[in-house]
Design a protein around this motif. Structure first.
Motif, PDB file in Angstrom:
ATOM      1  N   LYS A   5       4.194   2.402  -7.765  1.00  0.00           N
ATOM      2  CA  LYS A   5       3.289   2.683  -6.566  1.00  0.00           C
ATOM      3  C   LYS A   5       3.001   2.824  -5.061  1.00  0.00           C
ATOM      4  CE  LYS A   5      -1.785   1.456  -6.251  1.00  0.00           C
ATOM      5  NZ  LYS A   5      -2.919   1.110  -5.978  1.00  0.00           N
ATOM      6  N   GLU A   6       2.783   4.242  -4.706  1.00  0.00           N
ATOM      7  CA  GLU A   6       3.080   4.213  -3.308  1.00  0.00           C
ATOM      8  C   GLU A   6       2.159   3.201  -2.345  1.00  0.00           C
ATOM      9  OE1 GLU A   6       4.074   8.811  -1.521  1.00  0.00           O
ATOM     10  OE2 GLU A   6       4.908   8.399  -3.690  1.00  0.00           O
ATOM     11  N   HIS A   7       1.821   3.219  -1.762  1.00  0.00           N
ATOM     12  CA  HIS A   7       1.109   2.373  -0.721  1.00  0.00           C
ATOM     13  C   HIS A   7       1.053   3.021   1.142  1.00  0.00           C
ATOM     14  CE1 HIS A   7       1.582  -1.823  -3.280  1.00  0.00           C
ATOM     15  NE2 HIS A   7       2.213  -1.561  -2.993  1.00  0.00           N
ATOM     16  N   LYS A  11      -1.969   1.224  10.906  1.00  0.00           N
ATOM     17  CA  LYS A  11      -1.989   0.978  12.024  1.00  0.00           C
ATOM     18  C   LYS A  11      -3.164   0.258  12.665  1.00  0.00           C
ATOM     19  CE  LYS A  11       0.269   2.477  15.918  1.00  0.00           C
ATOM     20  NZ  LYS A  11       0.452   3.299  17.080  1.00  0.00           N
ATOM     21  N   LYS A  12      -3.174  -1.545  13.009  1.00  0.00           N
ATOM     22  CA  LYS A  12      -4.259  -2.146  12.549  1.00  0.00           C
ATOM     23  C   LYS A  12      -4.392  -2.394  13.675  1.00  0.00           C
ATOM     24  CE  LYS A  12      -7.540  -5.402  10.939  1.00  0.00           C
ATOM     25  NZ  LYS A  12      -8.987  -4.050  10.988  1.00  0.00           N
ATOM     26  N   TYR A  13      -5.025  -2.628  15.397  1.00  0.00           N
ATOM     27  CA  TYR A  13      -4.894  -2.697  16.088  1.00  0.00           C
ATOM     28  C   TYR A  13      -6.151  -4.436  15.983  1.00  0.00           C
ATOM     29  CZ  TYR A  13      -2.965   1.034  18.594  1.00  0.00           C
ATOM     30  OH  TYR A  13      -2.362   2.374  19.195  1.00  0.00           O
ATOM     31  N   VAL A  53       6.597   1.490  11.063  1.00  0.00           N
ATOM     32  CA  VAL A  53       6.866   3.020  10.078  1.00  0.00           C
ATOM     33  C   VAL A  53       5.196   3.705  10.145  1.00  0.00           C
ATOM     34  CG1 VAL A  53       8.536   2.143   8.498  1.00  0.00           C
ATOM     35  CG2 VAL A  53       5.857   1.632   7.857  1.00  0.00           C
ATOM     36  N   VAL A  54       4.721   3.313  10.694  1.00  0.00           N
ATOM     37  CA  VAL A  54       2.830   3.684  11.367  1.00  0.00           C
ATOM     38  C   VAL A  54       2.833   4.441  12.595  1.00  0.00           C
ATOM     39  CG1 VAL A  54       1.258   2.348   9.641  1.00  0.00           C
ATOM     40  CG2 VAL A  54       1.854   1.588  12.284  1.00  0.00           C
ATOM     41  N   GLY A  55       4.508   4.210  12.904  1.00  0.00           N
ATOM     42  CA  GLY A  55       4.773   5.182  13.990  1.00  0.00           C
ATOM     43  C   GLY A  55       3.990   4.208  15.589  1.00  0.00           C
ATOM     44  N   GLY A  56       4.239   4.620  17.174  1.00  0.00           N
ATOM     45  CA  GLY A  56       4.456   3.149  17.834  1.00  0.00           C
ATOM     46  C   GLY A  56       5.615   2.826  17.996  1.00  0.00           C
ATOM     47  N   PHE A  80      -0.652  -4.401  17.765  1.00  0.00           N
ATOM     48  CA  PHE A  80      -1.284  -3.670  16.053  1.00  0.00           C
ATOM     49  C   PHE A  80      -0.016  -4.179  15.038  1.00  0.00           C
ATOM     50  CE2 PHE A  80       2.705  -0.691  17.384  1.00  0.00           C
ATOM     51  CZ  PHE A  80       2.618  -0.793  16.242  1.00  0.00           C
ATOM     52  N   MET A  81      -0.646  -4.262  13.860  1.00  0.00           N
ATOM     53  CA  MET A  81       0.510  -4.592  12.964  1.00  0.00           C
ATOM     54  C   MET A  81       0.040  -3.513  11.841  1.00  0.00           C
ATOM     55  SD  MET A  81      -0.812  -8.831  12.452  1.00  0.00           S
ATOM     56  CE  MET A  81       0.736  -9.236  10.889  1.00  0.00           C
ATOM     57  N   GLU A  82       1.394  -3.720  11.044  1.00  0.00           N
ATOM     58  CA  GLU A  82       0.484  -2.396   9.872  1.00  0.00           C
ATOM     59  C   GLU A  82       0.074  -3.633   8.352  1.00  0.00           C
ATOM     60  OE1 GLU A  82       5.393  -1.381  10.438  1.00  0.00           O
ATOM     61  OE2 GLU A  82       5.235  -2.582   9.084  1.00  0.00           O
ATOM     62  N   SER A  83      -0.941  -2.500   7.969  1.00  0.00           N
ATOM     63  CA  SER A  83      -1.771  -2.962   6.895  1.00  0.00           C
ATOM     64  C   SER A  83      -1.912  -1.709   6.044  1.00  0.00           C
ATOM     65  CB  SER A  83      -3.277  -3.407   7.440  1.00  0.00           C
ATOM     66  OG  SER A  83      -3.827  -3.236   6.807  1.00  0.00           O
ATOM     67  N   GLU A  84      -2.192  -2.531   5.265  1.00  0.00           N
ATOM     68  CA  GLU A  84      -2.402  -1.403   3.513  1.00  0.00           C
ATOM     69  C   GLU A  84      -4.135  -0.918   3.855  1.00  0.00           C
ATOM     70  OE1 GLU A  84      -1.277  -3.543  -0.059  1.00  0.00           O
ATOM     71  OE2 GLU A  84       1.254  -3.657   1.110  1.00  0.00           O
ATOM     72  N   LYS A  85      -4.671  -1.499   4.711  1.00  0.00           N
ATOM     73  CA  LYS A  85      -6.992  -1.240   4.941  1.00  0.00           C
ATOM     74  C   LYS A  85      -6.344  -0.994   6.202  1.00  0.00           C
ATOM     75  CE  LYS A  85      -7.995  -4.195   1.845  1.00  0.00           C
ATOM     76  NZ  LYS A  85      -8.980  -6.119   1.100  1.00  0.00           N
TER      77      LYS A  85
END
Length: 86
Positions: A5-7, A11-13, A53-56, A80-85
């Motif tokens: 499954k692709e997730h 980017k979550k500030y 991976v989300v840029g930045g 920021f952190m990488e988040s699935e939501k």
């Protein structure tokens, strides 16, 4: 053949409680994920320049938050952190 499954990753500030040492180095102490959730940073394994991976890009902190290894980024003047939501 297995399918993975692709997730989607976002980017979550976030707000971060940070200590600025007398040497000018930033040390994140706690992340404030939202109004209800604040998590202590247990351990910082490494700090280096890196990209997400989300840029930045910026300083990449590899750390342990509540026993889970996570990446925390300091990009220019915010965290920021990488988040699935989103």
């Amino acid at each position: 053949m297995q399918r993975f499954k692709e997730h989607m990753v976002f980017k979550k500030y976030i707000d971060v409680i940070t200590l600025i040492g007398k040497d000018g180095k930033l040390r994140p102490l706690k992340i404030i994920w939202d109004q209800e959730n604040c998590y202590p940073i247990d351990h910082i394994y490494s700090v280096k320049n890196g990209t997400s991976v989300v840029g930045g890009c910026g300083l990449r902190y590899e750390c342990s938050i509540c026993g889970n290894r996570r990446l925390l980024f300091y990009e220019r003047d915010r965290w920021f952190m990488e988040s699935e939501k989103p």
